[in-house]
Design a protein around this motif. Structure first.
Motif, PDB file in Angstrom:
ATOM      1  N   TYR A  99     124.091  28.012  97.163  1.00 13.48           N
ATOM      2  CA  TYR A  99     122.757  28.941  97.564  1.00 13.48           C
ATOM      3  C   TYR A  99     122.313  29.222  96.558  1.00 13.48           C
ATOM      4  N   HIS A 100     123.133  30.472  96.202  1.00 14.68           N
ATOM      5  CA  HIS A 100     123.435  31.622  95.300  1.00 14.68           C
ATOM      6  C   HIS A 100     124.573  32.157  94.103  1.00 14.68           C
TER       7      HIS A 100
ATOM      8  N   CYS B 101     129.022  29.468  97.301  1.00 14.87           N
ATOM      9  CA  CYS B 101     127.973  29.129  98.081  1.00 14.87           C
ATOM     10  C   CYS B 101     127.264  28.563  97.349  1.00 14.87           C
TER      11      CYS B 101
ATOM     12  N   MET C  39     124.099  30.310 104.435  1.00 11.47           N
ATOM     13  CA  MET C  39     123.341  29.003 103.662  1.00 11.47           C
ATOM     14  C   MET C  39     125.372  28.198 104.454  1.00 11.47           C
TER      15      MET C  39
ATOM     16  N   CYS D 255     127.630  31.594 105.335  1.00 15.11           N
ATOM     17  CA  CYS D 255     127.730  32.528 104.073  1.00 15.11           C
ATOM     18  C   CYS D 255     127.053  33.801 104.777  1.00 15.11           C
TER      19      CYS D 255
ATOM     20  N   HIS E  17     124.914  35.665 103.035  1.00 20.44           N
ATOM     21  CA  HIS E  17     124.532  36.263 102.096  1.00 20.44           C
ATOM     22  C   HIS E  17     122.780  35.774 102.636  1.00 20.44           C
ATOM     23  N   ARG E  18     122.550  34.475 102.649  1.00 17.03           N
ATOM     24  CA  ARG E  18     121.460  33.776 103.947  1.00 17.03           C
ATOM     25  C   ARG E  18     121.544  32.551 104.788  1.00 17.03           C
TER      26      ARG E  18
ATOM     27  N   TRP F 218     127.181  33.144  96.022  1.00 16.23           N
ATOM     28  CA  TRP F 218     128.098  34.652  96.392  1.00 16.23           C
ATOM     29  C   TRP F 218     129.614  34.038  96.511  1.00 16.23           C
TER      30      TRP F 218
HETATM   31 FE1  FES Z   1     124.905  31.774 100.126  1.00 12.97          FE
HETATM   32 FE2  FES Z   1     122.687  32.800  98.965  1.00 12.97          FE
HETATM   33  S1  FES Z   1     122.701  31.859 100.923  1.00 12.97           S
HETATM   34  S2  FES Z   1     124.633  33.262  98.515  1.00 12.97           S
END
Ligand code: FES
Length: 385
Positions: A117-118, A115, A101, A96, A98-99, A120
């Protein structure tokens, strides 16, 4: 502690490997044992081999429909192999934006990747199409964010991926092999299973095991060695700069598998009961028989463990002729699994031997030509940059 003196540092191992690569097969031994056990050699291989070579991710018919996907580890890079809405295969980072994952595990069918995790969300082309609560972030622009693409090519039904943008296309790299494979129509074979396993051995122990038939009448005497004759084993001699090795073996008359079905009209003469056994360096190897094929695609998971993608497929005319298809497929799977059990026993045993004080590499047989060509390939990749 007594021990047999052997190269033990990375520099010593690579110097020894380079010398071995320059030795003719008739005078060659197996590689120095520390090549299987040193963590720094594995790190070197990840960098010099698995980050820059074509790796087999499986079969194209495993992803028949738009939206079908499967996860694949390409060296240190997790990937998603995707059948797009346009029907084409592609490979993208499975991380991902974002961070970082991991987006997906395993395989499935989807219209978008969300994702865990959050949440996205990316479309099948890897474009970010959804990201909640980002409206106050000044450095965020959804349209600028995609999952990076890596090279993905289809070759005779295989899916190959590569992290290096400059490597020659698979079909070009394997042009000399293609002419031998075409009469088998391998691209039409129907995949019957694909599995992922991890064995306690170095990946090269398994590669070397697969590419030599010396052990077939012994370690596989009740399975694939039962109808195999050493005298029927021939080699496609490739020389020290090959990107693959290949050998051929002809099954005896009584062989229950490895023979063309009567409805096979493309193979003639001895080829109707001859199998091709290519190893595409570094780690894609398969047996292509007139009625089936099975394959392994390997990657290191540290020096002592190997990740294995293992699968098989059946020639369509053979599959169509089976009265009890379920029973046939179950018997085929059980037979190949038994071969795997036999191989696991020896390749985990070899790895244990490589870690023993009195273990030392011995001379190769002429039947181990592919092993020496593999050593030459390793020397080319690891020593000559
Ligand atoms: Fe994928 Fe935050 S790591 S949405």
């Amino acid at each position: 502690m007594i021990h047999i003196q052997q190269p033990s540092t990375v520099d010593e191992v690579l110097t020894s490997l380079k010398k071995l690569a320059a030795t003719p097969l008739e005078a060659a031994t197996a590689p120095p044992k520390a090549i299987y056990t040193l963590p720094d050699i594995t790190a070197h291989e990840i960098d010099r081999i698995f980050a820059s070579e074509w790796l087999c991710a499986g079969r194209a018919d495993e992803l028949p429909n738009p939206g079908d996907y499967m996860a694949f580890e390409c060296g240190a890079q997790p990937l998603i192999i995707i059948r797009g809405a346009d029907g084409a295969l592609s490979a993208r980072s499975n991380i991902c934006r974002h961070r970082m994952m991991r987006l997906v595990e395993g395989r499935g069918n989807t219209r978008k990747f969300t994702c865990p995790y959050h949440a996205w969300t990316y479309n099948l082309e890897g474009q970010l199409v959804g990201a909640a609560y980002m409206d106050r972030t000044t450095c965020f622009n959804k349209s600028d964010i995609q999952l990076p693409a890596v090279r993905c090519e289809e070759y005779l039904g295989w899916i190959y991926v590569c992290l290096d943008p400059d490597v020659e296309p698979v079909a070009h790299m394997l042009a000399d092999l293609t002419e031998k494979l075409l009469p088998y129509n391998m691209q039409d074979y129907v995949t019957i299973f694909t599995e992922d396993h991890v064995w306690d051995t170095n990946w090269k122990c398994l590669t070397e095991n697969f590419m030599e038939s010396y052990h077939l009448p012994v370690a596989h005497r009740s399975t694939v060695g039962a109808h195999y004759s050493v005298d029927e084993n021939t080699f496609d001699e490739r020389g020290p700069f090959a990107s693959f090795t290949c050998q051929f073996f002809t099954k005896s008359d009584g062989a229950p598998v490895g023979r063309a079905h009567d409805d096979n009209t493309s193979l003639e003469g001895v080829w109707r009961h001859t199998s091709v056994m290519p190893t595409v360096f570094p780690s894609h190897m398969y047996v292509l028989a007139p009625d089936h094929h099975w394959y392994l695609s390997l990657q290191p998971n540290g020096p002592a463990r190997t990740r294995i993608r293992y699968g098989a497929a059946i020639a369509p005319e053979k599959l169509a002729a089976e009265q009890d298809r379920d029973a046939y497929l179950a018997a085929t799977k059980a037979f190949l699994d038994k071969v795997q059990v036999e191989d696991r026993h020896v390749v985990e045993g070899i790895f244990n031997g490589a870690g023993s004080p009195l273990g030392a590499p011995g001379p190769l047989s002429w039947l181990e030509r592919g092993n020496h060509e593999f050593a030459q390939y390793l020397a080319r990749q690891l020593c000559d940059h």
